[in-house]
Each structure stands twice: as C-alpha cells, then as structure tokens.
Design a protein around this motif. Sequence first.
Motif, mmCIF file in Angstrom:
data_model
loop_
_atom_site.group_PDB
_atom_site.id
_atom_site.type_symbol
_atom_site.label_atom_id
_atom_site.label_comp_id
_atom_site.label_asym_id
_atom_site.label_seq_id
_atom_site.Cartn_x
_atom_site.Cartn_y
_atom_site.Cartn_z
ATOM 1 N N LYS A 100 36.514 138.454 87.409
ATOM 2 C CA LYS A 100 37.009 137.822 88.638
ATOM 3 C C LYS A 100 36.626 136.351 88.732
ATOM 4 O O LYS A 100 37.362 135.542 89.278
ATOM 5 N N VAL A 150 39.169 143.232 90.665
ATOM 6 C CA VAL A 150 39.002 143.364 92.116
ATOM 7 C C VAL A 150 38.939 144.845 92.479
ATOM 8 O O VAL A 150 39.824 145.617 92.119
ATOM 9 N N LEU A 193 34.795 144.575 99.474
ATOM 10 C CA LEU A 193 35.045 144.294 98.060
ATOM 11 C C LEU A 193 33.764 144.233 97.247
ATOM 12 O O LEU A 193 33.805 143.964 96.048
ATOM 13 N N ASN A 194 32.618 144.435 97.900
ATOM 14 C CA ASN A 194 31.354 144.366 97.169
ATOM 15 C C ASN A 194 30.507 145.599 97.490
ATOM 16 O O ASN A 194 30.025 145.764 98.615
ATOM 17 N N ASP A 250 30.630 136.859 95.359
ATOM 18 C CA ASP A 250 31.421 137.814 94.584
ATOM 19 C C ASP A 250 32.666 138.231 95.379
ATOM 20 O O ASP A 250 33.784 138.253 94.858
ATOM 21 N N THR A 251 32.462 138.530 96.659
ATOM 22 C CA THR A 251 33.595 138.889 97.517
ATOM 23 C C THR A 251 34.589 137.735 97.600
ATOM 24 O O THR A 251 35.810 137.940 97.575
ATOM 25 N N LYS A 255 36.833 137.587 94.541
ATOM 26 C CA LYS A 255 37.848 138.646 94.579
ATOM 27 C C LYS A 255 38.909 138.330 95.630
ATOM 28 O O LYS A 255 40.101 138.509 95.411
#
Lengths: 412, 412
Positions: free
Chosen positions: B79, B106, B132-133, B175-176, B179
């Motif tokens: 990602k 993702v 998303l995490n 990280d989110t 994505k």
Amino acid sequence: MIALRAGRPVEITGVCARDRSRDRGLDLAAVRWFDDPVDLAQSPDIDVFVELMGGEGGAAEASVRAALNAGKPVVTANKALLARHGVDLAEIAEDKGVALAFEAAVAGGIPVIKTMRESFAGNRISRVYGILNGTCNYILTRMERENLAFETCLAEAQRLGYAEADPTFDVDGFDTAHKLSILTALAFGTKLDADRVYVEGIREITIADIEAADELGYRIKLLGVARRTETGIEQRVHPAMVPKSSAVARTDGVLNAVAIDGSLVGEVVLVGPGAGGNATASSVAADIIDIARGLHLPTFGVPAAGLEPYVQSEMHAHEGGYYVRLTVVDRPGAFAAIAARMAEKGISLESIVQRRRKPRAEPPASAVPDDPQPVILITYATTEDQIRSALAAIETDGHIAAPPRLIRIEEL
Amino acid sequence: MIALRAGRPVEITGVCARDRSRDRGLDLAAVRWFDDPVDLAQSPDIDVFVELMGGEGGAAEASVRAALNAGKPVVTANKALLARHGVDLAEIAEDKGVALAFEAAVAGGIPVIKTMRESFAGNRISRVYGILNGTCNYILTRMERENLAFETCLAEAQRLGYAEADPTFDVDGFDTAHKLSILTALAFGTKLDADRVYVEGIREITIADIEAADELGYRIKLLGVARRTETGIEQRVHPAMVPKSSAVARTDGVLNAVAIDGSLVGEVVLVGPGAGGNATASSVAADIIDIARGLHLPTFGVPAAGLEPYVQSEMHAHEGGYYVRLTVVDRPGAFAAIAARMAEKGISLESIVQRRRKPRAEPPASAVPDDPQPVILITYATTEDQIRSALAAIETDGHIAAPPRLIRIEEL
C-alpha cells in the motif's frame, strides 16, 4: 462515466417489454422496439442481451438461449432460469465463447457472484450461507421488533410491495432455494440441483419462538446454507437460530447478507440491499461493464463440463444443535419422561427453559392444574434423525399438547 | 483447483527473499533463486511478478518498475508503494498493456478493490469508509472490553505480533491513510495524494471516552473516510464515534470493515480479516488467477491519464457532530460560560452529560469544592472551524483544567 470505466460507450439499442407506454424515466423514443424478445436477442444491432423478465422458462428461457446461440453475451437477473437451466446455458455460452453474467440474480446489489467466482478463486470454500430473501427478513424483523404475528407482518409487506399477492415463493423458502443452488455451484464446482435443496419457510415461526430466541441469545433468520460435509454437500433453507453477535443476526429488514468461509481467508461477510430496482440495476450495470471491458469467465467459475455431479448430504444426517419448543401437559412425571426420551436417543441438553408463569398466589384464569406449559430445550449437537425420533416418541407418549416446534441452531 | 479456475496451471518459477533457508512450508528446491529482485522481475522465465516486500521505495519500487517496464503484469500487497507511486506505476502498466493488481494492499482478504472497481462500476460513489487497520481495532476493542489503558493494550498487541516494535505507522493512522488514499482514487477517479489525508491516531483515546461513548450509544473506531463534498474530496483518518447499531461499530478485534455508498445500490458493507499471511495470500492468489484468466483493467478503474487532480476539501470546513469532553473547574458560572461560548459560535448542543459523582453524603477524598468534573457535550452538526474556535475561547476563559478532548461523530 460508464464509457470511461467500460473503455467504450454503452448504449441501449433495442427494447422489448409488455407495456410500451409506461414511463420508465428515460426517453426510449430513438430505441428500436421488439414485440418478441427472441427477435431482440437475435438482432444484429445488439452486442449484449439483457434479460430482466423472470420466470424459469417461457420467453426468458427462449430469448436467453437465442442470444447465446447467436453468440451474444447475456446478462440476466433471473435466478429461477439459472437454477433450472444454469448448466445447460453455461455450456452453450462457453461453446459460443460468450459470457453469461448474473450478479443480480442472487442478493441483489451485493457482489456475491463476483466475490465467490473471482475473489475466492484461491480458496477452497467450506460453507456459504446467508439471508437471501428480503421479504422474509422484513417479516421476521417486524415480528421481532413490534411483537406482531406472521400474518400481520406479511400483510404489511404486501401493502408495501415487499411481498407478492401470492407470497408462497418468498415465505416458503423457494426463492432462497433457487439462489442457494446458484451459490452452491459456485462454491463447490458442482452442477445445480435446486430440487434437492431442503426447504422450510417461515410461516410456522411464532412470537413465542422469537421471544425464546431472544432470551437464549439468538435471533431467528431464514437462512440458506450450503456446506461441504463428509458425505456430500448439504443444501438447506430453513429458519435458524443465529447468535445475536453474528453479522447475519444483525442484518435487518430488507437487507441481505452473505457469508463465505474460505480455506485461506476465513470468513468474509457481505451486507447490502438484496432487492429493488436500483440494487438490481447496479449489478446489471456491473455485468454489462465487465463484458464491455472484455471480462469473460466460465459461468460458474470453472468450465461447465468440469462441474461435478451434485452429491447430496442427506438432511436426516444433518448435525447441529436444535431449539425445541414443547407444549407440555403439566402433570407429574411429564418432564421426566421427555428428558428420558432425549437421553434414550443420546441427545444432551444444553439448556432447559420453563417459561415463567404468574405466581401461584394469583393464578391466571386459565391456570388449571394441567394447563399446558411451554418448555424450551436447547440441545448440544445431535443429528436430525435422532432429534426427530426423540420428538416422535415424546409425541406418542402423550405428554405434549401440541406438535413440537423445532428450529435448527446454526454455528457461526 | 487453481488450474481449473485459472484456465491454466500457475507455477512459482523464481523467488527472491532475504533469508533463503527459512522454512516456508513448501519445497522451493526446484525454484530458481535470485539475489536481486530486479533480476527476478526482468527474468524471461516469469510471466507475472508478485511483490510482497513492502516499503514505498527501495527494492520494492525498483523491481515493480522493472517488471512493468519489461511488460510483465505485477501483483503487489504494497500500500505504501501505491500510495506514493500509484499513478506513475499505473501509467507504465497501461502503457505496456499489463495489469497492476493490488487487492491485498487494502483490507487484506476483503475484496474491496474488485468490488469498487468492478461491482460499483455503474455507481457514482459518494463515500467510502471503514476500519482499515487491525492493530488499532484490536487495541480499541480490548480497551473497551477489558477497561484497559491504551499503553497496556498496545503492549499486548506487540506481544501477540499484531503491532510492530515501533507502532507509529499503525497507531498514529498512517497505515490507514495509505490505504484510504488508494480507495479515494478508486471511488472518485482522482489522483492519489496520501500526504493530504488528515490524520489523527488513537493514542489520546482514554477509557473515559470509551465509557462516555457507550453511555451515549456509540463506539469509538479508527476510521478512514473519503467523501465527496461541495468543495472537493475529504480524506480523513481519525477516531470516530459510530452508532452501536452500525456494521462498523460491530467489527471487533483484528477484523476490517469497508462500507461503500453508491448512487444506485446504496450502502454495501464488507467485513473480514484485514491482515495476516493467509488473508493476504487469498487476495494475492485472486489477483494472480485474474491475470491468468486474462482480466486486464486500468489500475484504478479508469485510465491513469483520465484520473483527475485531487481537489481537497479542507478539514477546517468539515461538517458533522462532535463529542467534546471537558474537565470543568467546579465553580459557579463555569458551565454557563462554556455554554455561552458554544452559543456564540452558533453551536447547538444535542446532549450534555455531567458524569455522576458519588453522593455528597460520602464525598470521595479528592472531592474538594472545586475539584474538576468531566462534562461531555454532544453537538449537532457544526464545522471544524466553529468547534475549534469555541474550544479555544473556552480554554482561554480558564474554566477547564485540562485541554478539551474532541472526537468526531460519523453519521452512518
């Protein structure tokens, strides 16, 4: 937008419908009208044929066959047609090298066909299950929320257009069975066999069952379940007790939910609108755009000739927990006799709920000494054979005042 | 099974990895080993290059570029690479006529890329949001269930391998954000711009916030939200109050959930494993099989050259309800002054919760007359600008003993 995504423009060039004058919200004046859908399907002016008539035979079948035989890709929302003629049609499509796409046929706007056929392609699927009929889910949700009887909620669903005048197809589980047979083929690479789906509808569900489920941590949903067992593949449609914490338990009203258990990914759950013009349109449009983009896969994920015969796992061998509601005649020894019959068949009870009565000090008018009392039993895993023979014995013994109610518990 | 589904056998013919001796659960003795991933990417022996190294530059970027330039389709789970170089790489892929596939980048095993790019192709998407995490969701779930502080749950997540030794990338929301920037491009057909995602992590969330959320009918989740507004596209990552009844509120532990709002279908929610080797493998396998089947779409659903510039909807203009927790100095007039500041900025309060104290008859040791008391405010929809300026004024007034805590409420 669609042209950009599809890589080419998409146009309606021909239409066939019963009522030519109805306002459909778009101008079809420049579009060629056909009186016979078979003529439309074979017309040299079309590249893709979209069938939205419904019905497992008749004009729908004839026109879809005609289009495929003429080498035209087909998009359909017709689950009955696929459940009945899916393998046959897939063979024609593959023979002619064209797509037969049907995302809208199962769970409306939820992309379950694409997910199973493409996203799960690296997984062995062990089970697929879900709420596949919005009418039943609407009725069960209203019964639960408003403490209303089945008939009242059905009438309301009919008034709102969620249920047909003849609701049999929906409430007796046949619509779910058609959809399930399609998911079964995708999940297990087997030929479709909608006639061998075990089917029970929701007509017998009562408020008493829904209340008991609630007390025990469950909700009642009409599920379609296809599962690989040691003896074959189980396909069943019936009301099920599902844990309140599960995603399907929380899917209310006309929504649908489908859960797919894959060997690599584990469980993925998809929730969304399962019916309605716009949800269907979304899936039909996706199929048309896929075809415009050149996507062309075997109809059921593997070549139709490679679909294996469907080996049925018999319902009498079904294993699982059961909810049993008995109307027990209130006299000494009745419950002991019932418990003994269960033990005889090797069935262990996880819980026993004798529904609270008013205190003896203030007996209700009807509480004569042998007034029947509802008793709820939850069994540990047993087989359909065992529970049914135990219940038959209990009925013969004469300790219950009404036929027993049995609802399967689904482990999620 | 894969050969049947893919229409051809799929074989691993070359591998490059740091540690050649590690047991990977399969026999790689017959496979050619490469010391340099760029050599592998360019090898004439491979048809598809799969990049699972990670990192936005370095060997991952070099090898993916090399593979695409050599005309080989690429499958990646990276990602960060896509968030940084996605448009550039998509242009090379399209120029060379090969696929750049990234389902695993993702939400792990959830087929969100395929769903957005293919199943939603007939819809205008108005919003995409989700959890998303898995690391953050695991931490928030444990804090809530076990009444534990953030630091304790983070340490536990690290012990179980759910969080890195340096957890910044996960718990601070980056990280989110990576994505989300990918989902934004797919949803709105815009160029990726991960640097302009508004990002707040979960370090500041306290048990007091979680308890207050619970009382008010909410749960706190780290959400990534991309939404079309009148001024552009909002991309934001922050802890959010979500109604308990929503699907994302019920997504616990390391699961991920993604909701997509489409103009035709309405909302579809996908829930499943968001991380882990097997979930990643499921998505990577699906991408490889898609390529083997001949699927070849523009990377972000429309040609890279057709991606529009990203027009940012500024965070200060964000509209929504807010949860505000104030530590109010307990003296006459303090609350009136706070309410006046809110009113001054045109902010209406939906609810006010003064957390219950022990009764006066038994004052806790610390309950001196001006002991600060937590007060929770829930506002009706207002703007980020208004709430921030109201809180700044309240802070300046000196009626609060600690900086205000603010959590956005997400309408679902």
